[in-house]
Design a protein around this motif. Structure first.
Motif, mmCIF file in Angstrom:
data_model
loop_
_atom_site.group_PDB
_atom_site.id
_atom_site.type_symbol
_atom_site.label_atom_id
_atom_site.label_comp_id
_atom_site.label_asym_id
_atom_site.label_seq_id
_atom_site.Cartn_x
_atom_site.Cartn_y
_atom_site.Cartn_z
ATOM 1 N N SER A 33 2.183 6.864 -6.766
ATOM 2 C CA SER A 33 0.872 7.225 -7.304
ATOM 3 C C SER A 33 1.005 8.269 -8.401
ATOM 4 O O SER A 33 1.784 9.230 -8.305
ATOM 5 N N ARG A 84 1.130 4.120 -2.924
ATOM 6 C CA ARG A 84 0.903 5.545 -2.667
ATOM 7 C C ARG A 84 2.124 6.381 -3.050
ATOM 8 O O ARG A 84 1.984 7.505 -3.543
ATOM 9 N N ASP A 100 0.830 -1.215 0.000
ATOM 10 C CA ASP A 100 0.000 0.000 0.000
ATOM 11 C C ASP A 100 0.858 1.256 0.000
ATOM 12 O O ASP A 100 0.584 2.214 -0.741
#
Length: 441
Positions: A85, A82, A78
């Motif tokens: 991103s 991010r 995760d």
């Protein structure tokens, strides 16, 4: 729960004793009464038999560690997602953070496997204590990675930058570009002793924290360390792939200055080392003019190169017992007119080292986050799933690949996907208890 048989004395069975304040009710039955009785039996048995108690505690500890590692795997992915991103600006992406999250996920995965192995040994040989040590961390930021946490490895890069600053102060000179780069080289390659690994056979040369620890790594990892240190010094370093090399240089509006020779070397050679002066390297032919024609790699591109290297490394290790095995080898068999039509079969899928294959798949998953429309990457990802016998996922990935691939490549994939789909159906057919074999046309 471990299933263990114990000898109980006859006297104990004839005259059972119960602890104080232990009440049994016969007027009605609660839905969870059997659970309470089961817990009481575990407590009393554990008190009588310490070995059983130890095994219960080891099982609880292992379960707790499993959850921590699983959470670390998920959190690392995760945070990596991010960090890279596409909603954030490329210049704000931290190469160091992204690659440390990659390393943390892989390390947590391997630690989880070690825990599973330890539990298997414990189940098979109940008199063996668990070799796993107690975990004193409960978050990704606290998880040890080669002896340090992620924040501590980031601080290690800060410390290298401070060493460069101290070197410049000791020289009592201004911050001219040449002096800064010479100081960076001195600290990294002389004081710290970083060297380039000639052959990537060990995974430690492809993870940022292990390169900082062992002081030996791949060219792309050394370039990333160089870029991160210079960024902390306020100096922007850019780079590009040139043949088999990844070259870096300080961002400047006058690239011809990089090739002026001072003290026997050009600034370009000071940064990139001997590969610039090696006549076998494409870098030796570069000039200020041709440098302008190179495509500057973005931070996402650089991360992608590091991940592609991880895929190649882990695939090579996974297929070590099948020398020369290529991801696309099964495609040639299916499309070879001279081969038997039923040649593709589960039994023909070579056995690969499962942990290394899974690490290659994980690196491929991350690279697909960066390059979702790269049909060749998706094809390779689907083929790795096929080798891992995940036929349903392989069909899905290869079907998506066919939508992006050139027409001639899609034609090669189509018969393979059709036969792979039939293999998946056959697996489902057998899982329902049916016998026999589906005929592959």
């Amino acid at each position: 729960m471990l299933s263990t048989s114990y000898w109980v004395p006859t006297a104990a069975m004839a005259f059972p004793t119960f602890p104080d304040h232990c009440f049994f009710r016969y007027d009605h039955h609660h839905r969870n009464d059997h659970k309470d009785l089961r817990r009481w039996r575990i407590r009393t048995t554990a008190a009588a038999y310490p070995l059983f108690s130890n095994q219960i505690q080891l099982t609880k500890d292992s379960s707790s560690r499993h959850k921590l590692y699983q959470e670390a795997i998920k959190t690392s992915r995760d945070k990596f997602t991010r960090e890279i991103s596409f909603q954030s600006k490329d210049k704000n992406i931290s190469l160091a953070k992204a690659l440390l999250y990659v390393a943390a996920e892989d390390e947590a995965f391997m630690s989880f496997n070690r825990e599973m192995d330890a539990c298997s040994i414990l189940n098979e040989r109940r008199n063996v204590s668990s070799p796993s040590e107690a975990i004193d961390w409960d978050s990704l930021e606290q998880m040890p990675l080669g002896g340090k946490t992620i924040p501590e490895w980031l601080s290690e890069l800060d410390a290298i930058a401070k060493e460069v600053e101290a070197e410049l102060v000791s020289r009592d000179i201004g911050c001219h570009l040449v002096e800064v780069l010479e100081a960076v080289n001195l600290v990294l390659f002389e004081s710290r002793g970083l060297t380039r690994s000639p052959v990537l056979v060990d995974s430690k040369y492809s993870y940022l924290h292990s390169v900082l620890s062992s002081r030996c790594g791949s060219a792309i990892l050394l370039s990333i360390i160089y870029i991160e240190v210079c960024r902390r010094l306020g100096l922007t370093i850019v780079g590009s792939r040139v043949g088999e090399d990844f070259l870096i240089w300080p961002q400047t509006g006058y690239p011809e200055e990089l090739f002026k020779v001072t003290s026997g070397h050009s600034l370009f050679a000071i940064v990139n080392g001997r590969c610039v002066e090696d006549p076998r390297s494409m870098a030796s032919d570069l000039t200020g003019t041709s440098l302008l024609g190179l495509e500057i790699a973005t931070n996402r591109d650089i991360i992608g190169i590091a991940l592609a290297n991880l895929i190649r490394l882990h695939w090579k290790r996974a297929s070590r017992s099948n020398h020369g095995l290529m991801l696309t080898s099964p495609l040639r068999h299916v499309n070879d007119a001279g081969e038997k039509p039923n040649m593709m079969d589960k039994s023909n899928v070579p056995l690969l080292r499962p942990q290394d294959l899974r690490l290659a798949i994980m690196a491929s998953e991350r690279l697909l986050i960066l390059q979702p429309h790269n049909w060749a990457l998706r094809r390779d990802h689907g083929m790795m799933l096929y080798y891992n016998r995940e036929y349903g996922k392989a069909v899905q990935e290869l079907s998506i690949c066919m939508a992006f691939a050139p027409e001639e490549e899609a034609e090669i994939l189509e018969p393979f996907v059709e036969k792979l789909h039939l293999m998946r159906l056959e697996s489902s057919w057998k899982s329902l208890g049916h016998t026999g074999r589906l005929t592959v046309p």
